[in-house]
Design a protein around this motif. Structure first.
Motif, short mmCIF file in Angstrom:
data_model
loop_
_atom_site.label_atom_id
_atom_site.label_comp_id
_atom_site.label_asym_id
_atom_site.label_seq_id
_atom_site.Cartn_x
_atom_site.Cartn_y
_atom_site.Cartn_z
N LYS A 1 43.54 27.99 50.16
CA LYS A 1 44.13 27.06 51.13
C LYS A 1 44.24 25.65 50.54
N VAL A 2 43.21 25.25 49.81
CA VAL A 2 43.22 23.93 49.16
C VAL A 2 44.33 23.87 48.12
N PHE A 3 44.49 24.96 47.36
CA PHE A 3 45.53 25.01 46.33
C PHE A 3 46.92 24.93 46.97
N PHE A 4 47.13 25.71 48.04
CA PHE A 4 48.41 25.67 48.73
C PHE A 4 48.73 24.26 49.21
N LYS A 5 47.73 23.58 49.76
CA LYS A 5 47.96 22.23 50.28
C LYS A 5 48.38 21.28 49.16
N SER B 1 32.11 30.65 31.20
CA SER B 1 33.53 30.89 30.88
C SER B 1 33.69 32.22 30.15
N THR B 2 33.58 33.31 30.91
CA THR B 2 33.83 34.65 30.36
C THR B 2 35.29 35.00 30.58
N GLU B 3 35.78 36.00 29.86
CA GLU B 3 37.17 36.42 30.05
C GLU B 3 37.40 36.87 31.49
N GLU B 4 36.44 37.58 32.08
CA GLU B 4 36.61 38.07 33.45
C GLU B 4 36.63 36.91 34.45
N ASN B 5 35.78 35.89 34.25
CA ASN B 5 35.80 34.74 35.17
C ASN B 5 37.11 33.97 35.05
N ARG B 6 37.62 33.87 33.82
CA ARG B 6 38.91 33.20 33.65
C ARG B 6 40.02 33.99 34.34
N ARG B 7 39.96 35.32 34.23
CA ARG B 7 40.95 36.17 34.89
C ARG B 7 40.85 36.04 36.41
N ARG B 8 39.63 36.08 36.93
CA ARG B 8 39.42 35.95 38.37
C ARG B 8 39.98 34.63 38.90
N TYR B 9 39.74 33.57 38.14
CA TYR B 9 40.21 32.25 38.58
C TYR B 9 41.72 32.18 38.60
N ARG B 10 42.37 32.67 37.53
CA ARG B 10 43.83 32.64 37.50
C ARG B 10 44.41 33.52 38.61
N GLU B 11 43.76 34.64 38.89
CA GLU B 11 44.25 35.50 39.98
C GLU B 11 44.16 34.78 41.32
N LEU B 12 43.08 34.03 41.52
CA LEU B 12 42.95 33.24 42.75
C LEU B 12 44.16 32.32 42.92
N LEU B 13 44.54 31.64 41.83
CA LEU B 13 45.68 30.72 41.89
C LEU B 13 46.99 31.45 42.14
N THR C 1 47.73 34.32 43.41
CA THR C 1 47.91 35.13 44.62
C THR C 1 47.77 34.31 45.90
N ALA C 2 47.63 32.99 45.77
CA ALA C 2 47.50 32.15 46.97
C ALA C 2 48.77 32.26 47.82
N GLU C 3 48.60 32.40 49.10
CA GLU C 3 49.72 32.61 50.01
C GLU C 3 50.61 31.37 50.09
N GLY C 4 51.92 31.59 50.01
CA GLY C 4 52.89 30.53 50.25
C GLY C 4 53.24 29.63 49.08
N ILE C 5 52.56 29.78 47.94
CA ILE C 5 52.79 28.84 46.83
C ILE C 5 54.18 28.95 46.22
N GLU C 6 54.82 30.11 46.41
CA GLU C 6 56.16 30.29 45.83
C GLU C 6 57.18 29.32 46.43
N ARG C 7 56.85 28.72 47.56
CA ARG C 7 57.74 27.72 48.17
C ARG C 7 57.77 26.43 47.33
N TYR C 8 56.67 26.18 46.62
CA TYR C 8 56.53 24.90 45.91
C TYR C 8 56.35 25.03 44.40
#
Length: 340
Positions: free
Chosen positions: A315-319, A41-53, A55-62
């Motif tokens: 894709k899993v997050f979007f679903k 749990s480094t600051e960079e890994n936390r940042r990378r993980y939040r960025e993954l969430l 920037t996921a395509e299509g999530i703004e619909r939900y």
């Protein structure tokens, strides 16, 4: 304070099919999540993980909003875009967790009180400058089958939640008011309903006494559910019936939305319960979600900290976002979990 603006933000967060991603885990909490996938749990890994969430395509619909932790609100994507700006551009409203966590309530064994009121007015002003339009404060209500919580613990937490909410509205920030009756322990559904009812009744009296405008808040309650160690398991319809009965009795119709916490439920159970409530009919408020683990656990299980897994994890997050969006309309079915 602009009342119309508060109402507009609250309404946008719980617009049709939309809910909230709770990505406001403290560093100790996200360390536990990362430990489960053997990632440091480094600051960079936390940042990378939040960025993954984010920037996921299509999530703004939900997703109408995302609750951020202090560190995350100050972080940026790899191209240098502040996360609050990145979310806002997508039509997702950024929010901020402002409490300092629950501590033991002095002289009341087993009860807890949330800290963080000192300096909150100044912190809210800074968070607004950083782009936050709503905030969250979690009151933690310990529960057993008999004498916890004490009446004083309910009043103390309701008072703190009301002071926080008033400060938020003064600053032009929508407060999410979260009185969480925990689902740990051996208590049954009836006991959970009694405690949740008492908490909501006291909470709205305190909010009213603090002149909080109900039209400019969101409520984030637990569902009425048996404790994890209870021998009598509750089924989906029982949870939906008890929860909606409790809310109809104690939550004013002026409140625009109720965004449930998942509270340790599995991703599927949290979605199923929300769906069952919305399938039962219409309510004076929107019934939505503000899930942390129930949206993120499946994502972590796919990602494992590896760049090569980012696309599949997104894709899993979007679903999961999509399934909860469907549950908002009573259109979710468990068979959808295995659909491609």
């Amino acid at each position: 304070m602009n009342v119309d603006e508060l109402k507009s933000v609250a309404g946008a967060i719980v617009a049709q099919q939309k809910g909230i991603l709770a990505a406001d885990e403290s560093n100790p909490t996200i360390k536990k999540r990362f430990d489960s996938i053997k990632l440091e749990s480094t600051e960079e890994n936390r940042r990378r993980y939040r960025e993954l969430l984010f920037t996921a395509e299509g999530i703004e619909r939900y997703l109408g909003g995302v609750i951020l932790f202090d560190e995350t609100l100050r972080q940026s994507s790899r191209d240098g875009t502040p996360f609050a700006e990145l979310l806002s551009r997508r039509g997702i409203i950024p929010g901020i967790k402002v409490d300092k966590g629950a501590k033991a309530l002095a002289m009341y064994s087993g009860d807890q009180i949330t800290e963080g009121l000192d300096g909150l007015r100044e912190r809210l002003a800074e968070y607004k400058q950083l782009g936050a339009k709503f905030a969250k404060w979690r009151g933690v209500i310990q529960i057993d089958q008999h004498d916890i919580p004490s009446a004083y613990a309910l009043h103390a937490n309701a008072h703190a939640l009301a002071r926080y909410a008033a400060l938020c509205q003064e600053a032009g920030i929508v407060p999410i008011v979260e009185p969480e009756v925990l689902m740990d322990g051996p208590h049954d559904m009836d006991r959970c309903e009694v405690v949740t009812s008492h908490m909501l009744e006291i909470l709205f009296a305190e909010l009213d006494a603090h002149r909080v405008i109900f039209e400019g808040i969101l409520l984030k309650p637990n569902m009425v559910i048996a404790g994890m160690k209870c021998t009598h398991e509750s089924n989906v319809q029982q949870v939906a019936d008890a929860t909606t009965r409790c809310l109809r009795r104690y939550v004013p119709s002026a409140v625009p939305g109720i965004v449930f916490l998942s509270g340790g439920q599995s991703a599927e159970d949290a979605t199923d319960h929300l769906n069952a409530m919305n399938a039962m009919g219409s309510y004076p408020w929107q019934l939505s979600f503000s899930y942390g683990r129930a949206l993120q656990a499946p994502v972590l299980n796919v990602w494992h900290g590896k760049e090569s897994n980012v696309a599949m994890a997104q894709k899993v997050f979007f679903k999961r976002c999509q399934l909860n969006g469907l549950a908002r309309e009573g259109k979710y079915n468990r068979t959808m979990e295995t659909d491609k």
